[in-house]
Structures are given as C-alpha cells and as structure tokens.
Design an enzyme around this catalytic site. Structure first.
Site, PDB file in Angstrom:
ATOM      1  N   GLU A 194       0.824  -1.213   0.000  1.00  0.00           N
ATOM      2  CA  GLU A 194       0.000   0.000   0.000  1.00  0.00           C
ATOM      3  C   GLU A 194       0.857   1.260   0.000  1.00  0.00           C
ATOM      4  O   GLU A 194       0.573   2.223  -0.716  1.00  0.00           O
ATOM      5  CB  GLU A 194      -0.945   0.002   1.200  1.00  0.00           C
ATOM      6  CG  GLU A 194      -2.044  -1.049   1.132  1.00  0.00           C
ATOM      7  CD  GLU A 194      -2.956  -0.876  -0.085  1.00  0.00           C
ATOM      8  OE1 GLU A 194      -3.226   0.272  -0.482  1.00  0.00           O
ATOM      9  OE2 GLU A 194      -3.388  -1.903  -0.639  1.00  0.00           O
ATOM     10  N   HIS A 217       2.329   1.950  -3.383  1.00  0.00           N
ATOM     11  CA  HIS A 217       1.419   2.683  -4.267  1.00  0.00           C
ATOM     12  C   HIS A 217       1.560   4.198  -4.048  1.00  0.00           C
ATOM     13  O   HIS A 217       1.523   4.974  -5.004  1.00  0.00           O
ATOM     14  CB  HIS A 217      -0.029   2.271  -4.008  1.00  0.00           C
ATOM     15  CG  HIS A 217      -0.435   0.986  -4.646  1.00  0.00           C
ATOM     16  ND1 HIS A 217      -0.091   0.645  -5.945  1.00  0.00           N
ATOM     17  CD2 HIS A 217      -1.187  -0.044  -4.172  1.00  0.00           C
ATOM     18  CE1 HIS A 217      -0.608  -0.538  -6.233  1.00  0.00           C
ATOM     19  NE2 HIS A 217      -1.273  -0.981  -5.171  1.00  0.00           N
ATOM     20  N   HIS A 256       0.324  -1.742  -9.736  1.00  0.00           N
ATOM     21  CA  HIS A 256       0.382  -3.191  -9.597  1.00  0.00           C
ATOM     22  C   HIS A 256       1.365  -3.758 -10.621  1.00  0.00           C
ATOM     23  O   HIS A 256       1.349  -3.384 -11.792  1.00  0.00           O
ATOM     24  CB  HIS A 256      -0.995  -3.812  -9.791  1.00  0.00           C
ATOM     25  CG  HIS A 256      -1.877  -3.642  -8.601  1.00  0.00           C
ATOM     26  ND1 HIS A 256      -3.205  -3.305  -8.678  1.00  0.00           N
ATOM     27  CD2 HIS A 256      -1.613  -3.764  -7.265  1.00  0.00           C
ATOM     28  CE1 HIS A 256      -3.719  -3.232  -7.471  1.00  0.00           C
ATOM     29  NE2 HIS A 256      -2.781  -3.506  -6.595  1.00  0.00           N
ATOM     30  N   CYS A 277      10.353  -6.948  -7.468  1.00  0.00           N
ATOM     31  CA  CYS A 277      11.062  -7.427  -8.648  1.00  0.00           C
ATOM     32  C   CYS A 277      12.101  -6.398  -9.079  1.00  0.00           C
ATOM     33  O   CYS A 277      12.150  -5.278  -8.559  1.00  0.00           O
ATOM     34  CB  CYS A 277      10.073  -7.702  -9.783  1.00  0.00           C
ATOM     35  SG  CYS A 277       9.408  -6.221 -10.567  1.00  0.00           S
TER      36      CYS A 277
END
Length: 280
Positions: free
Chosen positions: A200, A203, A209, A234
């Site tokens: 969260e 973001h 996403h 990643c």
C-alpha cells in the site's frame, strides 16, 4: 569526483537492476478469481513511472507514521513493532509508531456487524481520523486496525484502503490471523502485514500493480494469493522505487536480509541474499 568515476557508478547502478532480473520469477497464468484474471491493467514501464504523480520524501516530510487503532494485546503490539522495523528497512525512511487510539472514535454509522464480528468503515478512518491528523513531517500516515474493515456496504471486507496522493492509508490485521493472533500463527500474520503494508505504501510512492514478475506489488484478491506473492520487489520495481527514494541498495538489502533471518523468514532471506550477491 571525476566524471569518469561518476559515469562508471551510474552505469554500474543501472546494470544492477538489469542483472538482478535473473532473480525474477515469471508470472504464471492467473487462476480463476485471482487479481489478474478479474482485472485488466496496463503495464507500468520505468518511463511511465517517472511521469506518474507520486509522493516523494523531502527534507521536511520524510517520516512514515503508523497509527494503531484499537485495543491491542502484547502480541498484537509486538507485530506492529516488528512491522515498523520492516518498513524502516524496506523504504529506508524513519518510522514512528503513534500512541494507539480507541476505535470508539468511529461512530455507529461507520461500523457494522457481519459474520458475528464487527467491521469498521475504512473510508471514515481515512477522511476523519487520518487526513486531519497527519503530522507535518509525515510523508505517509498508515493506520493499523485490530478490527476488520469494509470499504462500502456491498463489499464483504477489504484488507486495506488508501488515498495514495494524500499519503494516508489503513490496513487491518484481523484477517491475517483469523481474528485470533497467537504464537503459532504469529509469523504468518506478520509476513502478511509486511507484504500488505509495504504494498500500500509502495502505491503512495508511485508503484502500480506489478505485471513484470512475482512481486510484492502484484495485485491480490485473497490471502492465499497474497501468500503466493514474494515480499521481494522485482528488479523493475526496485529500480522505480530507488529512483524516487534514493537509498543505498546494498544497505537496504543487507538490512532486509537480516530482518528476514531474525524472524525465520528463510525463503525471503534467500531472495534478498541472491540480489545482494549480485550487487556485491
């Protein structure tokens, strides 16, 4: 610093993210009901991330605050404390836990009983408890509730809710341990809280996403889906986040690696170790 040395460091840092992409795990085809099966989202490239409106820490606003809402026992308080340690290492920013406040501040109109337990209206918490009480030096204010959350009457529940550009959010611990935190499920609940809260706040710092690889920024519809996601960012999301927060990669990964080892999260420690070995 010479220009040649500067260019070498810049090239090395850029290459790092490309090289650690070998540690990324390819996304599998989504199963029925999973996030990517139910929603069609656009891939966020590094270039599009740079153009995204996002919160960026400054000298005057560089602290993440956590606000516990509810009556927490010692084990629940320990989980919040461990999560604050994690977030400090994850984002390389100062973390402060505010004094807990009672959920009695939430009026009857913003709470309900469902499936024999009480839920709190997440939007009320954002608009009435967080937005007006965000500390001046806060880049993010994240509430953590003991009770379950719902976003609107037609929804059963939500893990959390946030106003990304305002830098406020709320997440609930309730479903991470089925409303009964104990020694046997503590680690599972803690790792879930680590993932959801960093997701969260990620973001808020501009990360969409992730559609690049298995990543903590993957969208999720359920706890089993959350459990499948890694706590690791990643390679692409690491590159995006560091471009905004400007942290030392080796320091961040070393501290995360130690945190995972301290909490017996051996799989997560292995992932950070693999990234560290490439960086070194």
């Amino acid at each position: 610093m010479s220009l040649i040395f500067f260019l070498h460091c810049k090239e090395k840092n850029t290459d790092y993210y490309h090289i650690i992409s070998v540690n990324d795990t390819k996304l599998s085809e989504p199963k029925a009901g999973e996030w990517r099966e139910t929603r069609k989202e656009k891939f966020q490239t590094y270039e599009s991330f740079q153009k995204t409106k996002k919160i960026i820490p400054s000298n005057n606003q560089n602290t993440i605050y956590l606000l516990p809402i509810g009556d927490f026992d010692s084990l629940e308080s320990k989980e919040i404390k461990q999560n604050s340690i994690y977030l400090e290492k994850y984002f390389q920013l100062k973390i402060k836990i505010l004094k807990p406040i009672s959920d009695n501040l939430i009026p009857k109109k913003a709470r309900r009983i469902i499936d024999n337990h009480e839920q709190l209206l997440a939007g009320y918490i954002l608009d009435h408890l967080l937005l007006t009480n965000k500390p001046k030096d806060a880049v993010v204010l994240m509430a953590i509730t003991q009770k379950d959350l719902y976003p609107k009457p037609e929804w059963n529940y939500v893990f959390g809710l946030a106003s990304y550009q305002k830098g406020i959010g709320v997440t609930s611990m309730y479903r991470f341990h089925d409303g009964n935190l104990n020694d046997s499920n503590f680690n599972k609940s803690l790792l879930r809280l680590n993932k959801i809260s960093s997701h969260e706040i990620g973001h808020m710092f501009g990360l969409n996403h992730c559609l690049n690889a298995v990543c903590v920024m993957n969208g999720t519809n359920s706890l089993p889906e959350t459990d499948k996601h890694y706590a690791r960012l990643c390679s692409l999301c690491q590159k995006k986040l560091n471009s905004s927060l400007k942290y030392d990669n080796q320091k961040r990964l070393s501290e995360l690696n130690q945190y995972f080892k301290n909490n017996n999260f051996l799989f997560e420690a292995k992932l950070t170790q693999k990234d560290l070995e490439i960086l070194k």
